[in-house]
Enzyme design. Structure first.
Site, PDB file in Angstrom:
ATOM      1  N   GLU A   6      12.733   3.027  13.867  1.00  0.00           N
ATOM      2  CA  GLU A   6      11.803   4.081  13.433  1.00  0.00           C
ATOM      3  C   GLU A   6      10.675   4.118  14.454  1.00  0.00           C
ATOM      4  OE1 GLU A   6      10.003   3.178   9.598  1.00  0.00           O
ATOM      5  OE2 GLU A   6       9.886   1.042  10.069  1.00  0.00           O
ATOM      6  N   LEU A  31      11.175   1.511   7.042  1.00  0.00           N
ATOM      7  CA  LEU A  31      10.539   1.847   5.775  1.00  0.00           C
ATOM      8  C   LEU A  31      11.295   3.022   5.144  1.00  0.00           C
ATOM      9  CD1 LEU A  31       7.900   1.170   4.105  1.00  0.00           C
ATOM     10  CD2 LEU A  31       7.094   3.371   4.951  1.00  0.00           C
ATOM     11  N   TYR A  47       0.834  -1.204   0.000  1.00  0.00           N
ATOM     12  CA  TYR A  47       0.000   0.000   0.000  1.00  0.00           C
ATOM     13  C   TYR A  47       0.865   1.249   0.000  1.00  0.00           C
ATOM     14  CZ  TYR A  47       0.913   1.141   4.926  1.00  0.00           C
ATOM     15  OH  TYR A  47       1.511   1.501   6.094  1.00  0.00           O
ATOM     16  N   LYS A  92       6.583  -2.007   2.119  1.00  0.00           N
ATOM     17  CA  LYS A  92       5.380  -1.372   2.684  1.00  0.00           C
ATOM     18  C   LYS A  92       4.206  -2.328   2.543  1.00  0.00           C
ATOM     19  CE  LYS A  92       3.238   3.228   2.971  1.00  0.00           C
ATOM     20  NZ  LYS A  92       3.342   3.392   4.429  1.00  0.00           N
TER      21      LYS A  92
HETATM   22  N1  PDD Z   1       2.901   5.415   7.542  1.00  0.00           N
HETATM   23  N2  PDD Z   1       7.622   4.069   8.822  1.00  0.00           N
HETATM   24  C1  PDD Z   1       6.469   3.383   8.895  1.00  0.00           C
HETATM   25  C2  PDD Z   1       6.470   2.081   9.611  1.00  0.00           C
HETATM   26  C3  PDD Z   1       5.296   3.884   8.297  1.00  0.00           C
HETATM   27  O1  PDD Z   1       4.147   3.185   8.368  1.00  0.00           O
HETATM   28  C4  PDD Z   1       5.337   5.138   7.653  1.00  0.00           C
HETATM   29  C5  PDD Z   1       4.130   5.732   6.990  1.00  0.00           C
HETATM   30  C6  PDD Z   1       6.559   5.832   7.596  1.00  0.00           C
HETATM   31  C7  PDD Z   1       6.696   7.153   6.893  1.00  0.00           C
HETATM   32  O2  PDD Z   1       6.662   6.982   5.493  1.00  0.00           O
HETATM   33  P1  PDD Z   1       6.138   8.124   4.531  1.00  0.00           P
HETATM   34  O3  PDD Z   1       6.933   9.329   4.813  1.00  0.00           O
HETATM   35  O4  PDD Z   1       6.379   7.573   3.173  1.00  0.00           O
HETATM   36  O5  PDD Z   1       4.667   8.342   4.827  1.00  0.00           O
HETATM   37  C8  PDD Z   1       7.682   5.266   8.189  1.00  0.00           C
HETATM   38  C9  PDD Z   1       1.735   5.648   6.729  1.00  0.00           C
HETATM   39  C10 PDD Z   1       1.442   7.085   6.494  1.00  0.00           C
HETATM   40  C11 PDD Z   1       0.563   4.854   7.253  1.00  0.00           C
HETATM   41  O6  PDD Z   1       0.740   3.665   7.417  1.00  0.00           O
HETATM   42  O7  PDD Z   1      -0.529   5.402   7.412  1.00  0.00           O
END
Ligand code: PDD
Length: 285
Positions: A182, A206, A32, A149
């Site tokens: 993270e 991620l 996703y 992801k």
């Molecule tokens: N979350 N690390 C994890 C585990 C994440 O689920 C996310 C994003 C990020 C940040 O990635 P990005 O900058 O590409 O949004 C880091 C999303 C927004 C979610 O699951 O809703």
């Protein structure tokens, strides 16, 4: 926020149906994305689609939509759902097989789902108006392929819930070497002596698009030094500032960790300077 995209059709959310045999439902077998969009303008569309293609390739889902196919869906969702502050959720699962069998099925079409949800307006780069995050900490107990992801987010859900139950906004995670990985749904950073430091990209985190854009914007500007290297939890607890980033939050300043203040417990100046630069350049990606 009611029109969704499901398998080449736009329809009201209440009418969207998938099979209970969908491998996304049974196994969390899918990939996703969440792309932020403000007043109809997306942030990091190209990098988000590239990460989705990388994820699909990594788990062997053959689905070759290019940027223009995804852009059409995103544009339609924005048009049909109002163009305020939106998160565009894109999801491809391996599809619905006739039996539950772990191996990849042959000849099954992936399920494609996308919808738009409201997100907060982008944060204002002003320390006096910023709300600081409180976070908990926990040993990172997710799987060893966190660079993918995957829609299988139970590990992240359990970590988020742990913090949430203590009134925290996020949970910072650390590995068996006591190094920061993270957060449960965000990338994480410390600031020490003016330098922004974040763990390097590997299987433990991620590759966040907000992270990618932020590091690129800071490096191009050059006024704030950036380092990608391992960060110990001792460094986290002794940092001048701590931040988390994600598509729906941009850069969030952390002011309290496990009930203890970060430095003086106030939102820091490097956060304000970095968010100013990020806000000015984010639509260039
Ligand atoms: N979350 N690390 C994890 C585990 C994440 O689920 C996310 C994003 C990020 C940040 O990635 P990005 O900058 O590409 O949004 C880091 C999303 C927004 C979610 O699951 O809703």
């Amino acid at each position: 926020m009611s029109t969704v995209f499901l398998n080449h059709q736009y329809l009201p959310m209440e009418e969207a149906r998938i099979s209970p045999m969908d491998r996304g439902f049974l196994f969390g077998d899918g990939i996703y994305e969440v792309i932020p969009s403000y007043n109809g303008k997306m942030v990091g569309f190209g990098p988000h689609i590239q990460r989705m293609r990388n994820g699909l390739a990594a788990i062997g889902i053959q689905f070759d939509w290019d940027e223009s196919a995804w852009r059409e869906v995103c544009d339609q969702l924005i048009q049909r759902n109002g163009s305020g502050n939106l998160g565009l959720y894109l999801h491809v699962s391996r599809g619905a097989d006739s039996k539950r069998f772990h191996a990849y099925p042959e000849g099954v079409a992936p399920t494609v789902f996308a919808y738009a949800f409201e997100i907060a307006p982008p944060p204002v780069p002003d320390r006096s108006q910023a709300t600081g995050y409180k976070v908990a900490t926990a040993r990172d107990l997710r799987w060893q392929r966190c660079h993918i992801k995957s829609t299988a987010l139970l590990g992240n859900v359990l970590h988020f819930q742990y913090g949430y139950e203590q009134g925290a906004n996020e949970t910072l995670l650390y590995n068996s070497n006591n190094e920061l990985t993270e957060a449960s749904a965000c990338n994480a950073y410390i600031v020490k002596d003016g330098v922004v430091i974040t763990p390097p990209l590997d299987n433990q985190i991620l590759p966040g698009i907000t992270r990618q854009l932020l590091l690129d914007i800071l490096r191009r500007d050059g006024s704030i030094t950036v380092e990608e290297r391992a960060v110990t939890m001792d460094e986290v607890f002794n940092a001048d500032e701590v931040w988390v980033t994600s598509s729906s939050k941009e850069i969030a300043p952390v002011v309290e960790i496990d009930g203890k203040p970060v430095a003086d417990g106030k939102v820091g100046p490097v956060w304000e300077a970095a968010l100013k630069l990020y806000s000015a350049a984010k639509f260039d990606y």
